[in-house]
Design a protein around this motif. Structure first.
Motif, PDB file in Angstrom:
ATOM      1  N   LEU A   1      27.363  32.590  37.563  1.00  0.00           N
ATOM      2  CA  LEU A   1      26.273  32.437  38.053  1.00  0.00           C
ATOM      3  C   LEU A   1      25.303  31.528  37.625  1.00  0.00           C
ATOM      4  O   LEU A   1      24.463  30.739  38.234  1.00  0.00           O
ATOM      5  CB  LEU A   1      25.697  33.947  38.039  1.00  0.00           C
ATOM      6  CG  LEU A   1      24.289  34.060  38.514  1.00  0.00           C
ATOM      7  CD1 LEU A   1      24.151  33.838  40.081  1.00  0.00           C
ATOM      8  CD2 LEU A   1      23.544  35.579  38.472  1.00  0.00           C
ATOM      9  N   THR A   2      25.440  31.368  36.138  1.00  0.00           N
ATOM     10  CA  THR A   2      24.258  30.399  35.617  1.00  0.00           C
ATOM     11  C   THR A   2      24.981  28.883  35.919  1.00  0.00           C
ATOM     12  O   THR A   2      23.893  28.049  36.259  1.00  0.00           O
ATOM     13  CB  THR A   2      24.892  30.498  33.851  1.00  0.00           C
ATOM     14  OG1 THR A   2      24.494  31.787  33.565  1.00  0.00           O
ATOM     15  CG2 THR A   2      24.012  29.472  33.211  1.00  0.00           C
TER      16      THR A   2
ATOM     17  N   GLU B   1      23.581  28.629  39.388  1.00  0.00           N
ATOM     18  CA  GLU B   1      22.049  28.370  39.297  1.00  0.00           C
ATOM     19  C   GLU B   1      21.696  26.681  38.869  1.00  0.00           C
ATOM     20  O   GLU B   1      20.819  26.056  39.274  1.00  0.00           O
ATOM     21  CB  GLU B   1      21.430  29.190  38.450  1.00  0.00           C
ATOM     22  CG  GLU B   1      21.357  30.886  39.047  1.00  0.00           C
ATOM     23  CD  GLU B   1      20.601  31.694  38.332  1.00  0.00           C
ATOM     24  OE1 GLU B   1      20.764  31.396  37.062  1.00  0.00           O
ATOM     25  OE2 GLU B   1      20.255  32.773  38.901  1.00  0.00           O
ATOM     26  N   THR B   2      22.516  26.392  37.745  1.00  0.00           N
ATOM     27  CA  THR B   2      22.142  25.025  37.109  1.00  0.00           C
ATOM     28  C   THR B   2      22.550  23.881  38.270  1.00  0.00           C
ATOM     29  O   THR B   2      21.561  22.920  38.443  1.00  0.00           O
ATOM     30  CB  THR B   2      23.139  24.933  36.056  1.00  0.00           C
ATOM     31  OG1 THR B   2      22.684  25.935  34.989  1.00  0.00           O
ATOM     32  CG2 THR B   2      22.922  23.411  35.219  1.00  0.00           C
TER      33      THR B   2
ATOM     34  N   GLU C   1      19.650  24.022  40.714  1.00  0.00           N
ATOM     35  CA  GLU C   1      18.356  23.246  40.346  1.00  0.00           C
ATOM     36  C   GLU C   1      18.495  21.731  40.046  1.00  0.00           C
ATOM     37  O   GLU C   1      17.584  21.060  40.329  1.00  0.00           O
ATOM     38  CB  GLU C   1      17.889  23.828  38.928  1.00  0.00           C
ATOM     39  CG  GLU C   1      17.457  25.400  39.065  1.00  0.00           C
ATOM     40  CD  GLU C   1      16.191  25.370  40.076  1.00  0.00           C
ATOM     41  OE1 GLU C   1      15.533  24.604  40.120  1.00  0.00           O
ATOM     42  OE2 GLU C   1      16.532  26.531  40.940  1.00  0.00           O
TER      43      GLU C   1
END
Length: 65
Positions: free
Chosen positions: A18-19, A22-23, A26
């Protein structure tokens, strides 16, 4: 049944993925077109088509006259 260690490692793996997502999101967000960008480009394309048709009509009028 899954053991507590297995559940914890699965949870950690999900959080890491998930990280990463998201990275990536962004990182790409500044490069995406906004609604205003799309409207502007649509207007420019319409104006270009109209101007091309007028130029072609003027050219044909001149040639056929």
């Amino acid at each position: 049944m899954a053991s507590a260690d297995n559940t914890t490692s699965q949870f950690t793996s999900i959080l890491e993925r998930l990280t990463k997502v998201e990275t990536a999101l962004e990182t790409e967000r500044p490069h995406l077109a906004t609604k205003a960008d799309l409207e502007r480009h649509t207007r420019l394309i319409v104006m270009w088509v109209i101007a091309s048709q007028l130029a072609l009509a003027g050219f044909l009028y001149t040639v056929l006259r």
